[in-house]
Write a protein that holds these residues in place. Structure first.
Motif, PDB file in Angstrom:
ATOM      1  N   LYS A 214       0.847  -1.198   0.000  1.00 16.65           N
ATOM      2  CA  LYS A 214       0.000   0.000   0.000  1.00 16.65           C
ATOM      3  C   LYS A 214       0.884   1.250   0.000  1.00 16.65           C
ATOM      4  O   LYS A 214       2.073   1.179   0.295  1.00 16.65           O
ATOM      5  CB  LYS A 214      -0.881   0.026   1.242  1.00 16.65           C
ATOM      6  N   THR A 230      -5.384  12.614   3.845  1.00 13.40           N
ATOM      7  CA  THR A 230      -4.565  11.456   3.486  1.00 13.40           C
ATOM      8  C   THR A 230      -5.427  10.451   2.726  1.00 13.40           C
ATOM      9  O   THR A 230      -6.649  10.495   2.807  1.00 13.40           O
ATOM     10  CB  THR A 230      -4.006  10.757   4.740  1.00 13.40           C
ATOM     11  N   ALA A 231      -4.770   9.594   1.999  1.00 11.70           N
ATOM     12  CA  ALA A 231      -5.500   8.541   1.287  1.00 11.70           C
ATOM     13  C   ALA A 231      -4.529   7.398   1.037  1.00 11.70           C
ATOM     14  O   ALA A 231      -3.305   7.606   0.985  1.00 11.70           O
ATOM     15  CB  ALA A 231      -6.036   9.071  -0.041  1.00 11.70           C
ATOM     16  N   TRP A 232      -5.073   6.211   0.924  1.00 14.23           N
ATOM     17  CA  TRP A 232      -4.254   5.030   0.649  1.00 14.23           C
ATOM     18  C   TRP A 232      -4.547   4.519  -0.751  1.00 14.23           C
ATOM     19  O   TRP A 232      -5.670   4.645  -1.231  1.00 14.23           O
ATOM     20  CB  TRP A 232      -4.581   3.906   1.640  1.00 14.23           C
ATOM     21  N   THR A 233      -3.531   3.948  -1.381  1.00 12.63           N
ATOM     22  CA  THR A 233      -3.763   3.195  -2.614  1.00 12.63           C
ATOM     23  C   THR A 233      -3.084   1.838  -2.489  1.00 12.63           C
ATOM     24  O   THR A 233      -2.156   1.669  -1.694  1.00 12.63           O
ATOM     25  CB  THR A 233      -3.176   3.889  -3.856  1.00 12.63           C
ATOM     26  N   GLN A 234      -3.560   0.894  -3.276  1.00 13.50           N
ATOM     27  CA  GLN A 234      -2.894  -0.404  -3.403  1.00 13.50           C
ATOM     28  C   GLN A 234      -1.817  -0.257  -4.477  1.00 13.50           C
ATOM     29  O   GLN A 234      -2.091   0.282  -5.553  1.00 13.50           O
ATOM     30  CB  GLN A 234      -3.905  -1.460  -3.851  1.00 13.50           C
TER      31      GLN A 234
ATOM     32  N   LYS B  40     -13.132   9.501   8.402  1.00 13.10           N
ATOM     33  CA  LYS B  40     -12.758   9.829   7.024  1.00 13.10           C
ATOM     34  C   LYS B  40     -13.623   9.148   5.969  1.00 13.10           C
ATOM     35  O   LYS B  40     -13.435   9.367   4.782  1.00 13.10           O
ATOM     36  CB  LYS B  40     -11.302   9.420   6.773  1.00 13.10           C
ATOM     37  N   PHE B  61     -11.940   0.092  -1.982  1.00  9.94           N
ATOM     38  CA  PHE B  61     -10.959   0.088  -0.896  1.00  9.94           C
ATOM     39  C   PHE B  61     -11.609   0.625   0.368  1.00  9.94           C
ATOM     40  O   PHE B  61     -12.522   1.447   0.297  1.00  9.94           O
ATOM     41  CB  PHE B  61      -9.788   1.026  -1.217  1.00  9.94           C
ATOM     42  N   GLY B  65      -6.839   1.528   2.581  1.00  5.94           N
ATOM     43  CA  GLY B  65      -6.304   1.038   1.317  1.00  5.94           C
ATOM     44  C   GLY B  65      -6.418  -0.466   1.165  1.00  5.94           C
ATOM     45  O   GLY B  65      -5.865  -1.038   0.234  1.00  5.94           O
TER      46      GLY B  65
END
Lengths: 569, 291
Positions: A214, A230-234, B40, B61, B65
């Motif tokens: 991630k 904030t943000a997450w990606t794979q 969030k 997701f 994530g």
């Protein structure tokens, strides 16, 4: 009044705490200065100055006093002050560099040598002012680009990562304390919906921190000096880097980037030079002695990782010496022959770019291919060779083609398939229902009474198992020195999912008749990191004890097929 | 004849309690990020009105994530659904369906139960004026689900060019390819899985062997990528490679819908004519916290 010992102690403790706070704001435990506090203090100081501009320190071309003197000479001071209240608007000098050969060629006859380019960003107006300065350091031209942002300089990139790693919420989200070395892409602009960074209304950057499969994106608002979200990606399985930019021969690059080259081959004559952020620009293009195209270049790479949240990168490609872009040219362009079934059809001018440590997650590798065919046709193709910072992203490179002359006619079909000549600037989009003519012809640019280019949709001729471009295209008129004649700032945000990719900002109802035309092309390519389905993707695999890259490219770009009516008859 | 049969409405079993309450509280809750333990994630994080209440990921997701098992399906025109999950046929009401996004632990989606007391308290402070009319006895997660159910039941999108054509209104821009496309649709039996007013109802014989619920075809252009795992990015690719195993558990093959190019184009035209974004003019469908 009598103060007892306990009260006095409380006052002393409060005073101590206050001093501690102030000192923490000035200097960190490791002795380095606190960039954020220092920045805030500079801004307060600058807003009281005669011209409210954060100047560029340690510049080889203009000292700070010279920068201030020069800005004071600008005719229009509205860039610096509110036109009504005359209150200061905060601006910053992003860069001062010598004018590149690719920029000199366009307009600046008096600027063949020793001219400078100065780029300023206005935080209040969210626009960029580009100045060219002549050899005497007088302003030669000034162009304001509203809603467009120049490249971040090193100071802003450092500031972005500093803001990210000092945010305790970021640490808790990542799971440990972060350092500068953990971050990548801090010099690349971004956006984030539902914040002031939405559609790049503020200047925002995206330091990104990879963690296993991630990546944590920290969207830093450089206008308000805070973390916007904030943000997450794979990102898929982490491999090993195969390339290393620092290993490149910087001297060779500097020499190559600072000069223009010519090429005469297969009936074509053209020049090419590297720009600071618009990639390799091919210009003064002649076919059989006739000027046909003024210039071709790729001005932006928009890379989006969420249609809903609207975050990604507004990327640029350019020369390492002159660009803060993370994806830079790493070797000189090469010329290759285009051979099909044993026949040489023409040649291809190829320029490669990549970021450090490709193909690990959050590294990028782009390629420009300019195909020129012996029959007068050409194709400007751009591709991504992965790997990117997410398994489910979208690439939207923005390519600009400016035609030579002023007699072009642009024709394209409406939804019902009726082909009409466009009278005004406008845009359209390829879709599954697009009423192509035969051979997937999507539009036509007639360049004079005798000749025309049929614009043929990408049908996978670029050897990448193409999934189609689904491109937006725009037609605008050429303007002397602006709207992309010179090096452009970032014209569009990373993550708009509709026609607002940047070129629409140059559409303002102007008639096309008697004008030189510009054709903009923005494909919409979805990447794929799923095993067996890879596209716009790369990974490193172990072969004979060594890591080698395995690439799944995606290329885009229309073929402009030359039709000579006389010979066709 | 085919078309007239097609318009007979199928009254699916449904949770009737959700149709007589005000959707206002649910509207606020649906778009409220405080509904999640990390503050969030809202329902709209995966169900964006601009994309017919999907997120356009191949697989959705969570806030960390982590990939979820499927992508998010459209929330428009829900009342005909027989079950509300892609795969689980036991989820027979919206109220039950919401347990997964709100309470699921592996992976966490919104993590409501991780911080339920704080979340409920924050929500009560904000919406007490709406809560008192609806959940005056006890303010709990059940009321949250109920309120959102009321809201979701209101989300309709039936103002496409196809609907206008049904009402004998103009839809000139698509003709004549659009009308041919309707015939291609029915001639090829597409309605056996995508039947009913919203093209999401299966014929009884077919529904017994389904392993994945067929989605509605309304707004299908907006809801790419296609299938529960987003395996195809374009509608034409989805038509070309229709996976058989979605309805036959014993097969992993794809059915290639083989049509002449012209018929395929007509079918695509029909599917494009099912697009309706007019609901975006209604404030009920938009984020109330941004207005």
């Amino acid at each position: 009044m009598r103060i007892d010992l306990w009260t006095m102690l409380k006052y002393l403790l409060a005073l101590f705490y206050l001093l501690l706070l102030i000192s923490c704001g000035e200097e960190k435990a490791d002795g380095t200065k606190d960039m954020i506090s220092e920045r805030k203090q500079r801004i307060q100081k600058v807003l009281k100055a005669e011209i409210p501009v954060l100047l560029l320190a340690d510049n080889d071309f203009l000292k700070e006093t010279e920068q201030m003197e020069l800005l004071g000479q600008l005719k229009n001071q509205d860039f610096f002050f509110d036109p009504k209240s005359r209150d200061p608007l905060l601006s910053e000098v992003l860069s001062i560099t010598s004018l590149r050969p690719s920029e000199r060629s366009d307009l600046h006859v008096s600027c063949r040598e020793n001219c400078l380019r100065m780029e300023l960003y206005n935080y209040a107006l969210n626009g960029t002012l580009i100045l060219t300065l002549d050899a005497e350091r007088k302003v030669h031209s000034e162009n304001f680009y509203p809603q467009m942002q120049g490249d971040l300089n090193q100071e802003l990139a450092n500031l972005a990562i500093e803001i990210a790693i000092r945010d305790s919420l970021v640490h808790s989200e990542y799971g440990r304390t972060l350092t500068r070395d953990d971050g990548v892409m801090q010099g690349t602009k971004t956006a984030l919906n539902r914040t002031k960074c939405q559609r790049s209304r503020h200047l925002c950057a995206a330091p990104t921190f990879v963690k296993g499969e991630k990546a944590l994106w920290v969207i830093v608002d450089l206008t308000d000096l805070e973390v916007a979200g904030t943000a997450w990606t794979q990102v898929g399985r982490t491999g090993m880097p195969v390339t290393e930019r620092s290993a490149q021969n910087e001297r060779m690059m500097r020499e190559y980037c600072d000069r223009s080259s010519s090429l005469v081959k297969d009936g074509w004559r053209l020049e090419y030079a590297m720009t600071r952020s618009d990639g390799l620009k091919v210009y003064n293009i002649h076919y059989k002695g006739q000027p046909v195209v003024k210039s071709i270049k790729t001005v932006d790479w928009h890379v989006s990782y969420s249609d809903v949240k609207g975050f990604g990168y507004s990327d640029a490609i350019g020369c390492p010496e002159f660009s803060m872009a993370a994806v830079v040219a790493v070797e000189p362009p090469v010329v290759k022959e285009i051979v099909e079934n044993g026949d040489t059809l023409g040649f291809s001018l190829v320029q490669k770019y990549h970021s450090d440590d490709w193909p690990i997650p959050c590294s990028y590798n782009y390629e420009q291919r300019f195909h020129f065919f012996r029959d007068g046709s050409f194709r400007p193709a751009v591709g991504s060779l992965g790997r990117g910072c997410g398994t489910d992203g979208t690439y939207r490179p923005v390519t600009r083609i400016a035609f030579e002359g002023t007699d072009q006619l642009f024709k394209a079909p409406d939804l019902r398939g009726n082909w009409t000549t466009w009278k005004e600037e406008g845009w359209s989009k390829e879709s599954e229902l697009y009423p192509y003519k035969e051979d997937k012809c999507m539009a036509e640019m007639q360049i004079d009474d005798n000749a025309s280019y049929r614009i043929i949709s990408n049908q996978g001729q670029l050897g990448d198992n193409s999934r189609g471009d689904q491109a937006w295209f725009y037609v605008t008129t050429q303007k002397n020195g602006i709207e992309g004649e010179g090096d452009l700032p970032t014209i569009g945000p990373c993550c708009n999912t509709d026609y607002r990719q940047g070129p629409e900002k140059f559409i303002n109802g102007e008639g096309l008749k008697g004008q030189g035309l510009v054709y903009w092309y923005v494909p919409d390519m979805k990447n794929d990191g799923r095993p067996g389905q890879e596209y716009c993707w790369a990974e490193s695999i172990l072969i004979n004890g060594k890591y080698v890259p395995k690439v799944y490219p995606c290329f885009s770009g229309p073929l402009l097929k030359y039709i000579n009516y006389k010979t066709a008859l | 004849m085919i078309i007239s049969v097609f318009f007979l409405l199928h009254l699916a079993e449904r949770d009737d309690s959700i149709y007589y309450e005000s959707p206002r509280l649910g509207h606020f809750l649906f778009f409220d990020q405080e509904l999640s333990h990390d503050g969030k994630t809202s329902c709209a994080s995966c169900h964006d009105p601009r994309y017919a209440f999907t997120d356009r990921y191949r697989q959705s997701f969570n806030a960390y994530g982590d990939p979820l098992a499927t992508n998010s399906s459209s929330l428009l025109n829900l009342e005909n659904f027989q079950y509300w999950s892609w795969r689980d046929t036991t989820v027979s009401s919206l109220h039950n369906q919401m347990k997964r996004p709100l309470f699921s632990q592996h992976p966490i989606e919104m993590g409501f139960n991780l911080d339920s007391i704080k979340i409920l308290s924050n929500l009560y402070d904000k919406y007490s004026f709406l809560i008192e009319g609806m959940c005056s006895d006890e303010w709990n997660s059940d009321c949250v689900r109920k309120a959102i159910s009321f809201y979701l039941a209101e989300l309709k999108s039936r103002n496409s060019d196809y609907d206008k054509w049904l009402d004998h209104l103009h839809c000139d821009k698509w003709l004549p390819s659009f009308e041919k496309g309707i015939h291609v649709f029915f001639e090829n039996g597409c309605q056996s899985c995508h039947g009913g007013r919203d093209f999401n109802e299966q014929e009884a014989a077919v529904s017994k062997v389904f392993t994945i619920r067929p989605p509605s075809l309304r707004n299908v252009v907006l809801t790419r990528p296609y299938f529960y795992d987003g395996r195809t990015a374009s509608l034409s690719a989805a038509l070309r490679n229709h996976p058989k195993h979605l309805w036959r558990a014993d097969s992993s093959e794809s059915i290639e819908i083989q049509l002449p190019q012209e018929k395929m184009q007509d079918l695509l035209t029909f599917l494009h004519a099912l697009t309706d974004t007019s609901y975006l003019d209604n404030p009920l469908y938009l984020n109330p916290h941004e207005n």
